[in-house]
Design a protein around this motif. Structure first.
Motif, PDB file in Angstrom:
ATOM      1  N   PRO A 126       0.656  -1.020   0.006  1.00  0.00           N
ATOM      2  CA  PRO A 126      -0.076   0.436   0.089  1.00  0.00           C
ATOM      3  C   PRO A 126       0.946   1.314   0.173  1.00  0.00           C
ATOM      4  CG  PRO A 126      -0.885  -1.742   1.617  1.00  0.00           C
ATOM      5  CD  PRO A 126       0.947  -1.505   1.075  1.00  0.00           C
ATOM      6  N   PRO A 127       0.155   2.785  -0.854  1.00  0.00           N
ATOM      7  CA  PRO A 127      -1.310   2.355  -1.236  1.00  0.00           C
ATOM      8  C   PRO A 127      -1.445   1.580  -2.354  1.00  0.00           C
ATOM      9  CG  PRO A 127      -0.043   4.861  -1.753  1.00  0.00           C
ATOM     10  CD  PRO A 127       1.162   3.373  -0.646  1.00  0.00           C
ATOM     11  N   HIS A 128      -0.358   1.189  -3.122  1.00  0.00           N
ATOM     12  CA  HIS A 128      -0.047   0.509  -4.513  1.00  0.00           C
ATOM     13  C   HIS A 128      -1.017  -0.792  -4.563  1.00  0.00           C
ATOM     14  CE1 HIS A 128       3.572   3.181  -5.578  1.00  0.00           C
ATOM     15  NE2 HIS A 128       3.867   2.622  -4.630  1.00  0.00           N
ATOM     16  N   LYS A 129      -2.039  -0.913  -5.354  1.00  0.00           N
ATOM     17  CA  LYS A 129      -3.112  -2.038  -5.344  1.00  0.00           C
ATOM     18  C   LYS A 129      -2.911  -2.646  -6.546  1.00  0.00           C
ATOM     19  CE  LYS A 129      -6.281   1.818  -4.070  1.00  0.00           C
ATOM     20  NZ  LYS A 129      -7.985   2.150  -4.776  1.00  0.00           N
ATOM     21  N   GLN A 130      -1.664  -2.686  -7.431  1.00  0.00           N
ATOM     22  CA  GLN A 130      -1.071  -3.160  -8.840  1.00  0.00           C
ATOM     23  C   GLN A 130       0.029  -4.081  -8.480  1.00  0.00           C
ATOM     24  OE1 GLN A 130      -2.726  -0.593 -12.313  1.00  0.00           O
ATOM     25  NE2 GLN A 130      -3.840  -2.022 -13.044  1.00  0.00           N
ATOM     26  N   PRO A 131       0.147  -5.069  -8.830  1.00  0.00           N
ATOM     27  CA  PRO A 131       1.652  -5.575  -8.741  1.00  0.00           C
ATOM     28  C   PRO A 131       2.745  -4.570  -9.264  1.00  0.00           C
ATOM     29  CG  PRO A 131       0.241  -7.231  -9.535  1.00  0.00           C
ATOM     30  CD  PRO A 131      -0.899  -6.395  -8.998  1.00  0.00           C
ATOM     31  N   PHE A 132       4.262  -4.529  -9.060  1.00  0.00           N
ATOM     32  CA  PHE A 132       4.952  -3.781 -10.456  1.00  0.00           C
ATOM     33  C   PHE A 132       5.029  -4.553 -11.316  1.00  0.00           C
ATOM     34  CE2 PHE A 132       6.355  -1.663  -5.690  1.00  0.00           C
ATOM     35  CZ  PHE A 132       5.323  -0.332  -5.796  1.00  0.00           C
ATOM     36  N   LEU A 133       5.640  -4.295 -12.123  1.00  0.00           N
ATOM     37  CA  LEU A 133       6.162  -4.758 -13.381  1.00  0.00           C
ATOM     38  C   LEU A 133       7.518  -4.898 -13.280  1.00  0.00           C
ATOM     39  CD1 LEU A 133       3.057  -4.266 -14.113  1.00  0.00           C
ATOM     40  CD2 LEU A 133       4.140  -5.203 -16.602  1.00  0.00           C
ATOM     41  N   ALA A 134       7.951  -5.801 -13.858  1.00  0.00           N
ATOM     42  CA  ALA A 134      10.053  -4.892 -14.150  1.00  0.00           C
ATOM     43  C   ALA A 134      10.382  -6.491 -15.306  1.00  0.00           C
ATOM     44  CB  ALA A 134      10.727  -5.234 -13.103  1.00  0.00           C
ATOM     45  N   VAL A 135      11.327  -5.888 -15.718  1.00  0.00           N
ATOM     46  CA  VAL A 135      12.683  -6.664 -16.374  1.00  0.00           C
ATOM     47  C   VAL A 135      13.641  -6.998 -15.159  1.00  0.00           C
ATOM     48  CG1 VAL A 135      13.675  -4.889 -17.444  1.00  0.00           C
ATOM     49  CG2 VAL A 135      13.881  -8.026 -18.408  1.00  0.00           C
ATOM     50  N   ILE A 136      13.835  -9.038 -15.262  1.00  0.00           N
ATOM     51  CA  ILE A 136      15.249  -8.956 -14.141  1.00  0.00           C
ATOM     52  C   ILE A 136      16.294  -8.273 -15.388  1.00  0.00           C
ATOM     53  CG2 ILE A 136      16.107 -11.366 -12.901  1.00  0.00           C
ATOM     54  CD1 ILE A 136      13.542 -11.708 -12.859  1.00  0.00           C
ATOM     55  N   LYS A 137      17.198  -7.931 -14.147  1.00  0.00           N
ATOM     56  CA  LYS A 137      18.941  -7.808 -14.968  1.00  0.00           C
ATOM     57  C   LYS A 137      19.920  -8.672 -14.485  1.00  0.00           C
ATOM     58  CE  LYS A 137      18.718  -4.850 -17.331  1.00  0.00           C
ATOM     59  NZ  LYS A 137      18.512  -4.736 -19.305  1.00  0.00           N
ATOM     60  N   GLU A 138      19.985  -9.351 -13.002  1.00  0.00           N
ATOM     61  CA  GLU A 138      20.804  -9.684 -12.112  1.00  0.00           C
ATOM     62  C   GLU A 138      20.243 -11.102 -10.961  1.00  0.00           C
ATOM     63  OE1 GLU A 138      23.812  -7.881 -10.286  1.00  0.00           O
ATOM     64  OE2 GLU A 138      23.846  -5.691 -12.359  1.00  0.00           O
ATOM     65  N   ILE A 139      20.754 -11.414 -11.499  1.00  0.00           N
ATOM     66  CA  ILE A 139      20.470 -12.793 -10.053  1.00  0.00           C
ATOM     67  C   ILE A 139      21.718 -12.983  -9.318  1.00  0.00           C
ATOM     68  CG2 ILE A 139      19.170 -14.409  -8.757  1.00  0.00           C
ATOM     69  CD1 ILE A 139      17.552 -14.724 -11.840  1.00  0.00           C
ATOM     70  N   HIS A 140      21.556 -12.595  -7.976  1.00  0.00           N
ATOM     71  CA  HIS A 140      22.620 -12.997  -7.060  1.00  0.00           C
ATOM     72  C   HIS A 140      22.646 -14.073  -6.304  1.00  0.00           C
ATOM     73  CE1 HIS A 140      23.102  -8.182  -6.889  1.00  0.00           C
ATOM     74  NE2 HIS A 140      23.499  -8.486  -8.198  1.00  0.00           N
ATOM     75  N   GLU A 141      24.237 -14.481  -6.286  1.00  0.00           N
ATOM     76  CA  GLU A 141      24.451 -16.072  -5.789  1.00  0.00           C
ATOM     77  C   GLU A 141      23.245 -16.167  -4.482  1.00  0.00           C
ATOM     78  OE1 GLU A 141      25.692 -18.667  -6.491  1.00  0.00           O
ATOM     79  OE2 GLU A 141      25.363 -17.935  -8.611  1.00  0.00           O
ATOM     80  N   PRO A 142      22.713 -17.309  -3.217  1.00  0.00           N
ATOM     81  CA  PRO A 142      21.896 -16.590  -2.461  1.00  0.00           C
ATOM     82  C   PRO A 142      22.631 -16.479  -1.397  1.00  0.00           C
ATOM     83  CG  PRO A 142      21.312 -18.948  -3.969  1.00  0.00           C
ATOM     84  CD  PRO A 142      22.909 -18.295  -4.267  1.00  0.00           C
ATOM     85  N   SER A 143      23.036 -16.009   0.105  1.00  0.00           N
ATOM     86  CA  SER A 143      23.497 -15.731   0.913  1.00  0.00           C
ATOM     87  C   SER A 143      22.404 -15.409   1.829  1.00  0.00           C
ATOM     88  CB  SER A 143      23.526 -14.337   0.637  1.00  0.00           C
ATOM     89  OG  SER A 143      22.627 -13.482   0.605  1.00  0.00           O
ATOM     90  N   VAL A 144      23.602 -15.370   3.380  1.00  0.00           N
ATOM     91  CA  VAL A 144      22.856 -15.943   5.204  1.00  0.00           C
ATOM     92  C   VAL A 144      22.276 -15.057   5.442  1.00  0.00           C
ATOM     93  CG1 VAL A 144      22.423 -16.890   6.586  1.00  0.00           C
ATOM     94  CG2 VAL A 144      22.585 -18.150   4.951  1.00  0.00           C
TER      95      VAL A 144
END
Length: 201
Positions: A16-34
């Protein structure tokens, strides 16, 4: 959703206050971390699409319901915010597609969020209303001057193709000197011929 890949167009959870999902294009995906709380996390870098109501100046009458704008706005998000894949097409591909869903969008303008500017900064306009093309609003081409007109502006929404065949605008009616019996081709889809008049998007 199945895990997304770089280059995928996706819907991302909003708050909120946004009622709709955001839209995006993925540019990078990082390695999982803790993280500091001992929780597994994985981040991705996204480039946002903007909806017309999210840009400087807001939604205009010629913006399509499923229209979004490419932008220069990037962010880092957690992959847990992903909702689903979506499709973002060019305007031509959107108009020619035989399969559109409520997750199929189109884009034709680039929006610089940092400068609050559009590219291109001038677009073709049509009809007596002098507005750019909106794929949600049916149009017909005058067979005299080849200008395009919104059916709504002509007051003939829902007219059949038979009634639209050989359409001639009011201006051309006044100066029509074509030979009797000439039958121009019917054009009732979207404007394909560029017009000389332009305005900001």
């Amino acid at each position: 959703m199945k895990f997304a890949a770089v280059g995928d167009n996706v819907l991302i959870k909003s708050e909120p206050p946004h009622k709709q999902p955001f839209l995006a294009v993925i540019k990078e995906i990082h390695e999982p971390s803790v993280n500091g709380r001992g929780e597994r996390a994985q981040n991705m870098v996204v480039n946002w699409y903007y909806r017309p109501n999210e840009v400087w100046g807001g939604r205009k009458g010629f913006h399509g319901t499923m229209e979004v704008f490419e932008s220069d706005h990037c962010d880092t998000c957690d992959v847990s915010t992903l909702i689903s894949h979506c499709e973002v097409l060019s305007l031509d591909d959107y108009l020619n597609s035989d399969y559109l869903t409520n997750q199929t969008f189109f884009t034709r303008y680039f929006y610089s969020a940092s400068k609050r500017e559009f590219k291109p900064d001038r677009v073709m306009v049509y009809c007596s209303c002098q507005l750019p093309f909106n794929p949600d609003q049916p149009m017909v081409m005058c067979t005299g001057c080849e200008e395009w007109y919104h059916l709504a502006c002509l007051g003939i929404q829902g007219a059949s193709e038979d009634k639209l065949a050989g359409f001639v605008c009011e201006h051309c009616h006044k100066r029509d000197d074509r030979p009797p019996g000439k039958r121009p081709k019917l054009e009732t889809q979207h404007p394909r011929q560029q017009q000389p008049n332009c305005r900001p998007p």
